[in-house]
Design an enzyme around this catalytic site. Structure first.
Site, PDB file in Angstrom:
ATOM      1  N   ASP A 331      25.793  70.213  11.767  1.00 37.49           N
ATOM      2  CA  ASP A 331      25.516  68.794  11.536  1.00 37.49           C
ATOM      3  C   ASP A 331      26.604  67.981  12.204  1.00 37.49           C
ATOM      4  OD1 ASP A 331      23.441  69.289   9.907  1.00 37.49           O
ATOM      5  OD2 ASP A 331      24.505  68.966   8.030  1.00 37.49           O
ATOM      6  N   ASP A 639      23.117  70.306   4.365  1.00 39.74           N
ATOM      7  CA  ASP A 639      23.599  69.808   3.076  1.00 39.74           C
ATOM      8  C   ASP A 639      22.472  69.346   2.151  1.00 39.74           C
ATOM      9  OD1 ASP A 639      22.970  67.650   4.629  1.00 39.74           O
ATOM     10  OD2 ASP A 639      25.009  66.873   4.768  1.00 39.74           O
ATOM     11  N   ASP A 643      17.117  71.141   3.901  1.00 45.07           N
ATOM     12  CA  ASP A 643      17.789  72.073   4.814  1.00 45.07           C
ATOM     13  C   ASP A 643      17.673  73.509   4.321  1.00 45.07           C
ATOM     14  OD1 ASP A 643      18.656  70.109   6.508  1.00 45.07           O
ATOM     15  OD2 ASP A 643      20.535  69.780   5.452  1.00 45.07           O
TER      16      ASP A 643
HETATM   17  P1  ATP Z   1      23.893  64.727  10.312  1.00 39.98           P
HETATM   18  O1  ATP Z   1      22.541  65.348  10.179  1.00 39.98           O
HETATM   19  O2  ATP Z   1      24.591  65.111  11.535  1.00 39.98           O
HETATM   20  O3  ATP Z   1      24.743  64.791   9.120  1.00 39.98           O
HETATM   21  P2  ATP Z   1      23.199  62.034   9.791  1.00 39.98           P
HETATM   22  O4  ATP Z   1      24.057  61.892   8.606  1.00 39.98           O
HETATM   23  O5  ATP Z   1      23.186  60.899  10.739  1.00 39.98           O
HETATM   24  O6  ATP Z   1      23.570  63.240  10.661  1.00 39.98           O
HETATM   25  P3  ATP Z   1      20.934  61.754   8.155  1.00 39.98           P
HETATM   26  O7  ATP Z   1      21.770  61.683   6.942  1.00 39.98           O
HETATM   27  O8  ATP Z   1      19.660  62.510   8.126  1.00 39.98           O
HETATM   28  O9  ATP Z   1      21.718  62.350   9.350  1.00 39.98           O
HETATM   29  O10 ATP Z   1      20.653  60.260   8.624  1.00 39.98           O
HETATM   30  C1  ATP Z   1      19.676  59.952   9.574  1.00 39.98           C
HETATM   31  C2  ATP Z   1      19.660  58.480   9.804  1.00 39.98           C
HETATM   32  O11 ATP Z   1      19.305  57.810   8.594  1.00 39.98           O
HETATM   33  C3  ATP Z   1      21.004  57.886  10.204  1.00 39.98           C
HETATM   34  O12 ATP Z   1      21.172  57.894  11.576  1.00 39.98           O
HETATM   35  C4  ATP Z   1      20.925  56.471   9.670  1.00 39.98           C
HETATM   36  O13 ATP Z   1      20.298  55.647  10.589  1.00 39.98           O
HETATM   37  C5  ATP Z   1      20.062  56.611   8.453  1.00 39.98           C
HETATM   38  N1  ATP Z   1      20.869  56.679   7.224  1.00 39.98           N
HETATM   39  C6  ATP Z   1      21.889  57.511   6.967  1.00 39.98           C
HETATM   40  N2  ATP Z   1      22.387  57.306   5.745  1.00 39.98           N
HETATM   41  C7  ATP Z   1      21.676  56.328   5.205  1.00 39.98           C
HETATM   42  C8  ATP Z   1      21.679  55.638   3.956  1.00 39.98           C
HETATM   43  N3  ATP Z   1      22.536  55.954   2.991  1.00 39.98           N
HETATM   44  N4  ATP Z   1      20.780  54.666   3.748  1.00 39.98           N
HETATM   45  C9  ATP Z   1      19.889  54.338   4.703  1.00 39.98           C
HETATM   46  N5  ATP Z   1      19.817  54.936   5.885  1.00 39.98           N
HETATM   47  C10 ATP Z   1      20.700  55.910   6.164  1.00 39.98           C
END
Ligand code: ATP
Length: 898
Positions: A331, A639, A643
């Site tokens: 990730d 996480d 997943d």
């Molecule tokens: P990784 O998978 O590498 O941890 P990530 O944290 O960006 O990456 P996700 O948590 O799936 O992956 O988030 C995907 C997208 O959702 C982000 O790019 C963001 O635009 C949006 N996002 C992330 N966190 C939030 C949140 N708390 N509330 C609303 N949208 C969010």
């Protein structure tokens, strides 16, 4: 209260349940009541898990073919009147069982304490405050808050639920998640259909809910059916299984040989007792029975070593597999980056703004970057949306502001405060009445707020998602016009190319009493702006990626974030695929592209792509399978709840210890206590070290068995006196394995262990070079032991003395060969003699034991040994040195890269 806890809770209405348990569902218990109940009901732990009892574990030590042979041998020698031999054999069987039991218990304890250290936590409502506590501290009457990814900490009667779905497969075997709500059901309803209950140990796979604890610990449904919970003490691994199979095959071959030698002896009309002893000696000497146990212990030691480096192994085979990992899929957020978010840029109402300040301190300001003046209502709403559509909190620790909850949301609180909003005031003025929490699958979060003039809904999330909900956008005047999608996308790209994580914000007014439902929450909204936040790459991740790439392990970033953000971060981290660099000829692949590819096409393309963006958790599973089809050994991080399938499918599923959900941790083989990519690289390095030590141990131990077998076989074939007796063989095998061989488990990793390519999983454990070396040492043992034995007899020595010489030859040669075995390539001088002090300690102990064996009168009686003189020792040492130099010479000629 005690009797209350045996009620049929599922048939009672939830408010009645709360009354019976004297708790208010929106407040929870107070400190006094918690204290009282904790004293009354004890801890929320299940005692008496499935698993073997100590006695079973001890008795199982006797359940080995070798031990059967020994017991039979002990009984037969007893019948033959050889009381001393019989007693020694039985004593050895007992000592062997005790040693095996102690070693195995140590391995089990190491694993147990690790799984205990990962004890689950739960979110509860106590005295009106939401707090996170260890699940063990929960009492009946506690109000537990559930959200997707949580493990239900006790049996709960659901008080309220929103799209709550729970995976109860551990309890009922039903593999599909079950929808839950607060409704009561008939008393006769079977467990699997009690919709108003959530049971301990099951996993929340979707939505959120609130429940009141009705049973804890052994009183829970899962506690009652003790035995259904997997205990973490599974000690078999593919390697130990392979070795056990090998030992069993060898056992059959040896038994046939032993039988043949028995018949040969009978045909030659030799005394029965002697023929029998020869057959027993052959069986005892040639079977490497202790090997699987030794391998388990070396692996368990590896587990502790990895734990010191912050990688908790949940399943023992992972230690073995880690060393052979060829791809690590990681990730981005928090693993490759710091997860320290700071908003730096805002685009709203057609203007851009710069946000100053660092970290979670609210010192800083929001200033126009384009010199624009005057009010901007869209900006107000953009920052307010960030503040209200938010579950995080900023608190002070040691004078430093910290974030509790999602750092992305922490950053949005900070940007709003820099603009002048007050967290508490805004939350009081815009009372939250409903919410849809963020789920990776949906990529947005929404909240609903009550105002005097009506209700207002805010949405924040991934730009494409939020724009998909909007038809209009707000101007600085507050006026709403048609959405200019292209300009917004262009602004997003500009921010993302700098590595910023960009979130979009929108709002809409809704009717009073309207609630949020996923299906239509994201419709008809007004876009109010974008906020771009920086999340710096971890410095140590950069070094770790370089180390992996150097070790032939490819690293891939698989993120939910936007392709441009992912590309910019990937570039900074030095991610690349063989033969191409990202940003140039090596494109970032997005989730949408993955969806368009067939499995076959994905398998063909997957190897060359270092960064995957906007990937949904379900696609991670496809990616893992595609890589495995290419023959890769794949480690995958995760996480979230979704997943879990990918983590299970991966050869090494890696869950995050800090931010990971319980569901992900349960599915994983390894948990990182610091969520850091560098820890995976450290674990791979340790895995390689452990595997190398295993092979060194096997290569060291097999010549003993082969040598002993050859000596006995030669004696049988030539009708000669046995050069070593069965009890002496037992002595050699037990003492050398414990004092010498085990010390190889402490051998430090050789320099350059991360400079070679990963081990091919199809490659046999022992390659040609190692097999040849085992052959050479076995033959040298045969020649030296048999030769010296014969020489002594010819020169008039007693058979006891000649046998003592042979035994000492075995031990001393093994001791010298131990120094050779520290490396397949390097000499002990290159490694440094003191770099493994355990070996020096083991060597010294072994020599003292041999002196006792040779000179102590009671040992002479027990083992039929006899004192030898200085000249004899010189002959034995000369043999030892010869082996040492021949093996060192062989190393120079060949090289094995274990
Ligand atoms: P990784 O998978 O590498 O941890 P990530 O944290 O960006 O990456 P996700 O948590 O799936 O992956 O988030 C995907 C997208 O959702 C982000 O790019 C963001 O635009 C949006 N996002 C992330 N966190 C939030 C949140 N708390 N509330 C609303 N949208 C969010």
């Amino acid at each position: 209260m005690e009797t209350l806890l045996d009620k049929h809770w599922h048939q009672i209405e939830s408010d009645e349940v709360c009354k019976l348990l004297s708790v208010q569902p929106d407040k929870g218990l107070d400190d006094f009541e918690i204290d009282r109940r904790q004293k009354n009901f004890g801890a929320n732990v299940i005692t008496g898990k499935k698993g073997k009892t100590d006695l079973e574990r001890f008795l199982l030590q006797f359940h080995q073919p070798l031990v059967y042979i020994l017991i039979v041998a002990g009984i037969v020698t007893g019948f033959l009147g050889e009381w001393v031999d019989s007693g020694v054999i039985m004593a050895v069987v007992l000592v062997n069982a005790v040693v095996g039991y102690i070693q195995e218990s140590k391995a089990v304890k190491a694993l147990d304490s690790l799984s205990a250290s990962m004890g689950t936590e739960a979110m509860v409502l106590r005295s009106g405050q939401k707090i996170r506590i260890p699940a063990a501290e929960i009492v009946p009457g506690d109000i537990v808050l559930l959200r997707s990814g949580d493990k239900v900490p006790a049996d709960l009667r659901i008080v309220s639920g929103k799209e709550l779905r729970i995976d109860e497969s551990t309890l009922t075997g039903e593999s599909l998640p079950v929808a839950k709500n607060e409704q009561a059901v008939n008393r006769e309803t079977v467990l699997a259909e009690r919709k108003g209950m959530a049971f301990a140990g099951t996993l929340v796979s979707y939505g959120q809910g609130k429940g009141v604890v009705v049973s804890i610990g052994n009183k829970t449904e899962i506690g009652r059916i003790s035995g259904m919970i997997d205990s973490a003490d599974e000690l078999d691994t593919p390697l130990t299984k392979k070795i056990t199979r090998f030992s069993h095959m060898l056992l059959i071959a040896i038994m046939v040989l032993a039988g043949a030698s028995f018949v040969l002896g009978l045909m030659r009309s030799e005394p029965i007792s002697e023929i029998f002893m020869a057959a027993v000696a052959l069986a005892v000497g040639a079977i490497p029975e202790g090997l699987p146990a030794a391998v388990t212990i070396i692996l368990a030691l590896g587990v502790s070593r990895m734990a010191e480096r912050k990688a908790i192994i949940r399943k023992l085979p992972a230690v073995e597999t880690l060393g052979g990992t060829t791809v690590i899929c990681s990730d981005k957020t928090g693993t490759l980056t710091e997860n320290q978010m700071t908003v730096q840029e805002i685009r709203s109402g057609g203007h851009s703004y710069i946000v100053s300040g660092t970290g979670y301190s609210s010192e800083g300001s929001v200033t126009p970057a384009d010199g624009s003046q005057g009010d901007n209502k869209a900006l107000d709403e953009c920052l307010r949306a960030g503040l209200l559509c938010n579950d995080a909190k900023i608190y002070m620790k040691d004078g430093r502001p910290m974030v509790e909850g999602d750092p992305t949301e922490g950053a949005l609180i900070v940007s709003a405060e820099k603009y002048g909003f007050k967290h508490q005031q805004e939350h009081e003025a815009f009372k939250r009445v409903d919410e849809l929490p963020f789920e990776s699958e949906w990529q947005y979060m929404s909240t609903l707020h009550e105002l005097e003039e009506g209700r207002i809904a805010y949405v924040k999330g991934a730009v494409e998602k939020v724009l998909g909900c909007c038809k209009e956008m707000m101007l600085p005047s507050g006026e709403v016009v048609e959405l200019d999608r292209d300009t917004i996308i262009a602004a997003q790209h500009e921010m993302a190319s700098k590595g910023l994580r960009v979130l979009a914000f929108a709002r809409k007014k809704v009717r009073a009493n309207e609630q949020l439902i996923r299906a239509d929450a994201c419709m008809g909204m007004e876009f109010v702006g974008l906020q771009g936040m920086i999340d710096p790459p971890r410095e140590e991740a950069k070094a770790a990626i370089a180390a992996c790439q150097n070790a032939g392990v490819r690293v891939k970033m698989i993120t939910g974030d936007h392709a441009l953000t992912a590309e910019a971060i990937g570039l900074r981290l030095g991610l690349r695929a063989p033969g191409c660099d990202i940003g140039k000829d090596c494109p970032v692949m997005t989730g949408r592209e993955i969806a368009e590819l067939s499995d076959k096409e994905l398998t063909e393309k997957v190897s060359d792509i270092p960064v995957f963006a906007r990937v949904s958790p379900e696609q991670k599973l496809r990616l893992v399978m595609a890589m495995q089809k290419n023959g890769d050994v794949c480690a995958m991080t995760g996480d979230g709840v979704n997943d879990a399938p990918a983590l299970k499918q991966a050869d090494i599923g890696v869950a995050m210890g800090i931010t990971g959900t319980e569901v992900a941790k349960e599915a994983a083989d390894m948990v990182l206590t610091d969520d850091n990519f560098a820890t995976i690289q450290a674990a791979v390095e340790e895995g390689r070290g452990v595997f190398a030590n295993l092979v060194k141990f096997i290569a060291w131990t097999l010549p003993t068995n082969a040598g002993e077998g050859l000596v006995i076989l030669t004696a049988i074939l030539f009708g000669a006196t046995l050069p070593i007796l069965p009890v002496q063989i037992l002595w050699i095998n037990m003492t050398t394995a414990a004092c010498l061989g085990m010390m190889l488990a402490f051998e430090p990793k050789e320099p350059g262990i991360m400079d070679r390519d990963p081990r091919d999983p199809d490659r046999p454990i022992l390659d040609k070079t190692i097999l040849r070396r085992i052959g050479i040492v076995s033959l040298l043992l045969l020649v030296c032991a048999f030769g010296l034995f014969k020489w002594e007899l010819i020169n008039g020595a007693t058979v006891e003395k000649a046998r003592t010489m042979a035994v000492n030859v075995f031990v001393v040669l093994e001791a010298f060969y131990l120094f050779n075995s520290r490396s397949f390539k390097r000499s002990p001088f290159e490694l440094g003699f003191t770099t493994n002090k355990w070996i020096l300690g083991g060597f010294t102990t072994m020599m003292v034991l041999q002196l006792i064996f040779t000179y102590a009168p009671f040992m002479n009686t027990l083992f039929s040994s006899a004192p030898i003189n200085l000249l004899d020792w010189i002959k034995i040492l000369a043999c030892g040195l010869a082996v040492y130099f021949i093996v060192e010479f062989d190393k120079k000629r060949t090289s094995s890269d274990i």
